[in-house]
Scaffold this active site. Sequence first.
Site, PDB file in Angstrom:
ATOM      1  N   SER A   1      53.529  50.081  47.576  1.00 34.93           N
ATOM      2  CA  SER A   1      52.202  49.899  48.149  1.00 34.93           C
ATOM      3  C   SER A   1      51.192  51.401  48.217  1.00 34.93           C
ATOM      4  O   SER A   1      52.089  52.379  48.329  1.00 34.93           O
ATOM      5  CB  SER A   1      52.407  49.871  49.614  1.00 34.93           C
ATOM      6  OG  SER A   1      53.078  50.715  50.297  1.00 34.93           O
ATOM      7  N   LYS A   2      50.239  51.461  48.373  1.00 31.43           N
ATOM      8  CA  LYS A   2      49.318  52.440  48.112  1.00 31.43           C
ATOM      9  C   LYS A   2      49.522  53.465  49.552  1.00 31.43           C
ATOM     10  O   LYS A   2      49.026  54.512  49.291  1.00 31.43           O
ATOM     11  CB  LYS A   2      47.725  52.139  47.845  1.00 31.43           C
ATOM     12  CG  LYS A   2      47.252  51.379  49.064  1.00 31.43           C
ATOM     13  CD  LYS A   2      45.704  51.283  48.531  1.00 31.43           C
ATOM     14  CE  LYS A   2      45.246  50.426  49.884  1.00 31.43           C
ATOM     15  NZ  LYS A   2      43.908  49.441  49.224  1.00 31.43           N
ATOM     16  N   ARG A   3      49.985  52.952  50.490  1.00 23.95           N
ATOM     17  CA  ARG A   3      50.322  53.944  51.522  1.00 23.95           C
ATOM     18  C   ARG A   3      51.323  54.881  51.149  1.00 23.95           C
ATOM     19  O   ARG A   3      51.629  55.893  51.821  1.00 23.95           O
ATOM     20  CB  ARG A   3      50.909  52.888  52.871  1.00 23.95           C
ATOM     21  CG  ARG A   3      50.013  51.881  53.248  1.00 23.95           C
ATOM     22  CD  ARG A   3      49.267  52.159  54.620  1.00 23.95           C
ATOM     23  NE  ARG A   3      48.193  51.038  54.707  1.00 23.95           N
ATOM     24  CZ  ARG A   3      46.878  51.327  54.440  1.00 23.95           C
ATOM     25  NH1 ARG A   3      46.416  52.265  53.632  1.00 23.95           N
ATOM     26  NH2 ARG A   3      45.907  50.224  54.578  1.00 23.95           N
TER      27      ARG A   3
END
Length: 501
Positions: free
Chosen positions: A252-254
């Site tokens: 995930s881009k987090r």
Amino acid sequence: MTVRTRIAPSPTGAPHVGTAYMALFNLAFARKHGGQMVLRIEDTDQSRSTSESEEAILSSLKWLGLSWDEGPDCGGKFGPYRQSERLELYKDAIQVLVDNGYAYPCFCSAERLNEVRKKQIENKQTPRYDGHCLNLNKEEIEQKMQEGLPFVYRLKVPTDGTCVFKDELRGEVSIDWNQVDHQIIQKSDGFPTYHLANIVDDHHMGITHVIRGEEWINSTPKHMLLYEGMGWDAPIFAHLPLLRNPDKSKLSKRKNPTSIDYYKDAGYLPEAVVNYLGMMGYTLPDQKEIFNLEELSESFEIKRMSLGGPIFDLAKLKWLNGRYLREQLKPEDVLHRLMEWKANPEFLGKILPLALKRLETLSDFFPLAQFLLTDTPDYSTEELVGKLEAANVAKILKIAEWEMEKLPQWNRDQLSNLFQQIAEVEDLKLKQVLPPFFVAISGNSVSLPLFDSLALLGPDLTRTRLRSALEKLSSAGSGLSKKGLKKLEKEYVQKYGNRID
Ligand code: GLU
């Protein structure tokens, strides 16, 4: 049988490495079997689909050297290749499904559906539609339609029994029908949902093998039912393992840069990224580590894919990229790549006007421009925090990250408005808000004009820098705790009137 595979990205955001990963294995499989790969744009979610995202997806896949035989850009005999241009086909399919008893109109209001859901959760049942509108007779349906009541079409799912389907990697997969929702297949605006459009297109486009991410396994019973309802044979399914963050959660881009553009902007070589994606869940029969698409395709056997979630590890990708620079390219090629990347008149020419005021000699230019030519700059937590309180710095960095996700365009003016707004909402002066951003972005409290620099860096490198500033604060014990983040999320949604995706 000619093998035909496809990738079917939804153009709702930045081009994702997961899309490239699927494209790579679909392509390798098609090539291995002398077949074709189709690129289809799944833009049925009109509120989230954009043509900018479609263009970005296509161009980033091309940058990686991945190609397709048919698609919206190059056409083909099964076109059009954008779902929004194929609506008639889905309308016809709904009619067939209704006639065959596999779909029915549902007039339930959002209130009723919420009530049902609440009760099911209270009773510890899996929330799903309760089949209420299945009891409507023909006259009732006609009357409601004449009254102009909004309605959707749902898939009629068997009440009991089990759906069994074959997955090339997993063998037989069984899912009980009572775990499967009466999926909406046409929304009240007349648009199909993913499930319907996807199977209609896979059929009409002659797709023989659906190779996609494992997050779709639970949807496959719905698809099996739709194929049956249409009287069509289902294609062969293979669900590939999903890419994972180093902590094993779904990539995930987090936690990791997921946009292909990040890798391009941060100076990775496309062939190294493709090679690395090829190593995700797959090893060549001869265990070779360095290989290209042709070599992968030649020896590709889908059954050799492993099911354990492959970890997308930046450090390993960097190491591989380094090997490409040193072992696969000649020095003159590296120089050429460097020039193609950022050491070119076009990019440097954009920096120059920002730096000009501060130049006394030509040699002043590169130290000033350096942060626009690196991945993440170096600085201390003290420099980052400056005169502010660390907790406030973490807060505004996070808010800026969320606000940037919502920017319709990435340019100087939009970015300037964004910071003005943050200052206003937080009741601070712009002068107070900006210093930590100068440090997070350039590594220095004095630097080239911030908004122009952000515009040049682009959203992906910017996001990575904000995230690394937040991580720095966390490791110094002054970042956002889990609880603090939850609280901030609530506050943010209230004060800025935005969702967080
Ligand atoms: N549009 C879907 C996605 O973006 C495609 C899923 C599939 O391959 O069936 O993930």
